[in-house]
Design an enzyme around this catalytic site. Structure first.
Site, PDB file in Angstrom:
ATOM      1  N   ASN A  10       0.857  -1.184   0.000  1.00 35.69           N
ATOM      2  CA  ASN A  10       0.000   0.000   0.000  1.00 35.69           C
ATOM      3  C   ASN A  10       0.899   1.242   0.000  1.00 35.69           C
ATOM      4  OD1 ASN A  10      -1.376   2.279   1.111  1.00 35.69           O
ATOM      5  ND2 ASN A  10      -3.059   0.955   1.702  1.00 35.69           N
ATOM      6  N   HIS A  13       1.068   6.215   1.757  1.00 39.30           N
ATOM      7  CA  HIS A  13       1.831   7.181   2.556  1.00 39.30           C
ATOM      8  C   HIS A  13       2.999   7.807   1.815  1.00 39.30           C
ATOM      9  CE1 HIS A  13      -0.994   6.668   5.612  1.00 39.30           C
ATOM     10  NE2 HIS A  13      -0.749   5.382   5.774  1.00 39.30           N
ATOM     11  N   HIS A  46      -5.670   3.610  -1.451  1.00 43.58           N
ATOM     12  CA  HIS A  46      -6.982   3.946  -0.902  1.00 43.58           C
ATOM     13  C   HIS A  46      -7.351   5.350  -1.384  1.00 43.58           C
ATOM     14  CE1 HIS A  46      -9.600   4.195   3.039  1.00 43.58           C
ATOM     15  NE2 HIS A  46     -10.277   4.541   1.958  1.00 43.58           N
ATOM     16  N   ARG A  48      -9.492   8.031  -0.791  1.00 40.85           N
ATOM     17  CA  ARG A  48     -10.423   8.466   0.253  1.00 40.85           C
ATOM     18  C   ARG A  48     -11.285   9.613  -0.258  1.00 40.85           C
ATOM     19  NH1 ARG A  48      -8.916   6.660   5.725  1.00 40.85           N
ATOM     20  NH2 ARG A  48     -10.588   8.066   6.322  1.00 40.85           N
ATOM     21  N   ARG A  52      -7.011  12.763   1.076  1.00 41.99           N
ATOM     22  CA  ARG A  52      -5.908  13.226   1.922  1.00 41.99           C
ATOM     23  C   ARG A  52      -4.546  12.728   1.455  1.00 41.99           C
ATOM     24  NH1 ARG A  52      -7.107  10.060   7.543  1.00 41.99           N
ATOM     25  NH2 ARG A  52      -9.108  11.089   7.261  1.00 41.99           N
ATOM     26  N   HIS A  53      -4.532  11.612   0.713  1.00 41.61           N
ATOM     27  CA  HIS A  53      -3.234  11.170   0.181  1.00 41.61           C
ATOM     28  C   HIS A  53      -3.341  10.843  -1.315  1.00 41.61           C
ATOM     29  CE1 HIS A  53      -5.101   7.472   1.557  1.00 41.61           C
ATOM     30  NE2 HIS A  53      -4.706   7.587   2.815  1.00 41.61           N
ATOM     31  N   GLU A  73      -8.708   0.415  -2.619  1.00 39.44           N
ATOM     32  CA  GLU A  73      -9.531   0.451  -1.399  1.00 39.44           C
ATOM     33  C   GLU A  73     -10.418   1.678  -1.481  1.00 39.44           C
ATOM     34  OE1 GLU A  73      -6.803   0.810   1.808  1.00 39.44           O
ATOM     35  OE2 GLU A  73      -6.025  -1.200   1.567  1.00 39.44           O
ATOM     36  N   THR A 103      -6.896   6.567  10.322  1.00 43.18           N
ATOM     37  CA  THR A 103      -6.805   5.510   9.327  1.00 43.18           C
ATOM     38  C   THR A 103      -8.099   4.708   9.429  1.00 43.18           C
ATOM     39  OG1 THR A 103      -5.510   3.589   8.613  1.00 43.18           O
ATOM     40  CG2 THR A 103      -5.555   4.010  10.967  1.00 43.18           C
ATOM     41  N   THR A 104      -8.256   3.676   8.585  1.00 44.27           N
ATOM     42  CA  THR A 104      -9.483   2.882   8.630  1.00 44.27           C
ATOM     43  C   THR A 104      -9.545   2.166   9.974  1.00 44.27           C
ATOM     44  OG1 THR A 104      -9.079   2.517   6.292  1.00 44.27           O
ATOM     45  CG2 THR A 104     -10.851   1.241   7.282  1.00 44.27           C
ATOM     46  N   GLU A 154     -11.002  -9.380   3.309  1.00 46.89           N
ATOM     47  CA  GLU A 154      -9.716  -9.006   3.904  1.00 46.89           C
ATOM     48  C   GLU A 154      -9.954  -8.869   5.398  1.00 46.89           C
ATOM     49  OE1 GLU A 154      -7.285  -6.044   1.991  1.00 46.89           O
ATOM     50  OE2 GLU A 154      -6.445  -5.393   3.908  1.00 46.89           O
ATOM     51  N   HIS A 193      -3.726  -4.375   7.762  1.00 41.23           N
ATOM     52  CA  HIS A 193      -3.818  -3.257   8.709  1.00 41.23           C
ATOM     53  C   HIS A 193      -2.889  -3.442   9.895  1.00 41.23           C
ATOM     54  CE1 HIS A 193      -5.263   0.389  10.465  1.00 41.23           C
ATOM     55  NE2 HIS A 193      -5.914   0.589   9.342  1.00 41.23           N
ATOM     56  N   GLY A 215       1.173  -1.341   4.333  1.00 40.69           N
ATOM     57  CA  GLY A 215       1.544  -0.014   3.862  1.00 40.69           C
ATOM     58  C   GLY A 215       2.426   0.777   4.794  1.00 40.69           C
TER      59      GLY A 215
HETATM   60  N1  PXP Z   1      -5.893  -2.976   4.155  1.00 37.95           N
HETATM   61  C1  PXP Z   1      -6.873  -2.059   4.291  1.00 37.95           C
HETATM   62  C2  PXP Z   1      -8.260  -2.451   3.917  1.00 37.95           C
HETATM   63  C3  PXP Z   1      -6.593  -0.757   4.754  1.00 37.95           C
HETATM   64  O1  PXP Z   1      -7.591   0.132   4.875  1.00 37.95           O
HETATM   65  C4  PXP Z   1      -5.255  -0.405   5.031  1.00 37.95           C
HETATM   66  C5  PXP Z   1      -4.922   0.995   5.442  1.00 37.95           C
HETATM   67  O2  PXP Z   1      -5.140   1.839   4.349  1.00 37.95           O
HETATM   68  C6  PXP Z   1      -4.261  -1.384   4.855  1.00 37.95           C
HETATM   69  C7  PXP Z   1      -4.606  -2.674   4.438  1.00 37.95           C
HETATM   70  C8  PXP Z   1      -2.813  -1.109   5.126  1.00 37.95           C
HETATM   71  O3  PXP Z   1      -2.656  -0.865   6.497  1.00 37.95           O
HETATM   72  P1  PXP Z   1      -1.261  -0.361   7.033  1.00 37.95           P
HETATM   73  O4  PXP Z   1      -0.966   0.948   6.361  1.00 37.95           O
HETATM   74  O5  PXP Z   1      -1.495  -0.221   8.512  1.00 37.95           O
HETATM   75  O6  PXP Z   1      -0.235  -1.407   6.706  1.00 37.95           O
END
Ligand code: PXP
Length: 246
Positions: A10, A13, A46, A48, A52-53, A73, A103-104, A154, A193, A215
């Site tokens: 991901n 960032h 993602h 959003r 924001r990113h 996402e 974050t989510t 997921e 996540h 990510g």
């Molecule tokens: N999977 C999903 C569905 C997410 O929303 C996120 C965060 O955007 C991630 C994976 C990646 O999470 P992390 O950035 O904490 O590794």
């Protein structure tokens, strides 16, 4: 022998750093080739509602340029669904979204939002896009995901990754049970996540995993060792996965 566990990187960032200054760099389009070279099986972003990113242009250009799969996402929001239908990522992962969150924070409530999700899942699949639902490792959420005919769930690993001691053990049990339930229902099982090199060892004990989406920890590590090395480290650590087989 199970198939190799896939790594979805991901790159949100990378875009966070760009948006922090309103510059044109660092550009996620310069990030993905390094991820691919280091063994990423897919790129995850993602889009959003508050942008924001990741920006619309990032998603469109990634779709054109990626050699690996694109996992988008997104919330079940009409504007974003229209973009997904136009861009056609390989997979959409539907997530809950709240504007104020860092974050989510939680999984999608498939049980209470079943009727609202049904047409979106059907439209995305009708456009040839695989649908994944980001859910807590909860039996009812997983069963309703299968009832919605999503291809994939997921599992939200955030609660496990944030927990310590006995609570972490309980959360890991829930993830293992959730993975078994989802697999038995014919769903592909992903997880994501909060996963980092410290939590990965336990995550690798969850059976039936297809893909881990990671990510923040990779981009954070990249500040010190570079993105290619950070992805390679994660890929190498994941190679110990047995899929639950002993
Ligand atoms: N999977 C999903 C569905 C997410 O929303 C996120 C965060 O955007 C991630 C994976 C990646 O999470 P992390 O950035 O904490 O590794």
């Amino acid at each position: 022998m199970s198939a190799q566990l896939k790594l979805g990187v991901n790159i949100d960032h990378v875009a966070t750093l760009r948006q922090a200054r309103g510059t044109t760099y660092p550009d996620p389009l310069d990030a993905f080739p390094l991820c691919e070279a280091a063994g990423a099986d897919q790129i995850t972003v993602h889009l959003r509602e508050d942008r924001r990113h990741i920006q619309d242009r990032d998603v469109r250009e990634l779709r054109k340029r990626l050699n690996v799969a694109l996992n988008l996402e997104m919330a079940n929001n009409a504007e974003i669904v229209a973009i997904a239908l136009e861009v056609k990522p390989d997979e959409v992962c539907l997530v809950p979204e709240r504007r104020q969150e860092l974050t989510t924070e939680g999984g999608l409530d498939v049980v209470s939002q079943f009727t609202a999700l049904q047409p979106t899942v059907a439209r995305l699949q009708g456009a040839g896009i695989r649908v994944s639902l980001f859910v807590a490792p909860d039996r009812r959420q997983i069963e309703q995901s299968a009832a919605l005919r999503a291809e994939t769930v997921e599992l939200h690993t955030g609660a496990f990754c944030d927990a310590q001691g006995p609570e972490a053990a309980r959360e890991l049990d829930l993830l293992m049970e959730g993975a078994r339930t989802a697999h038995a229902l014919g769903l592909t099982v992903n997880a994501g996540h909060g996963i980092n090199l410290a939590t990965l060892g336990a995550i690798l004990r969850i059976p039936h995993m297809d893909t881990l989406n990671i990510g923040h920890s990779i981009v954070a590590r990249a500040v010190f060792v570079g993105l290619r090395a950070a992805v390679s480290e994660m890929r190498a650590a994941m190679n110990a996965y047995t899929g639950g087989a002993v």
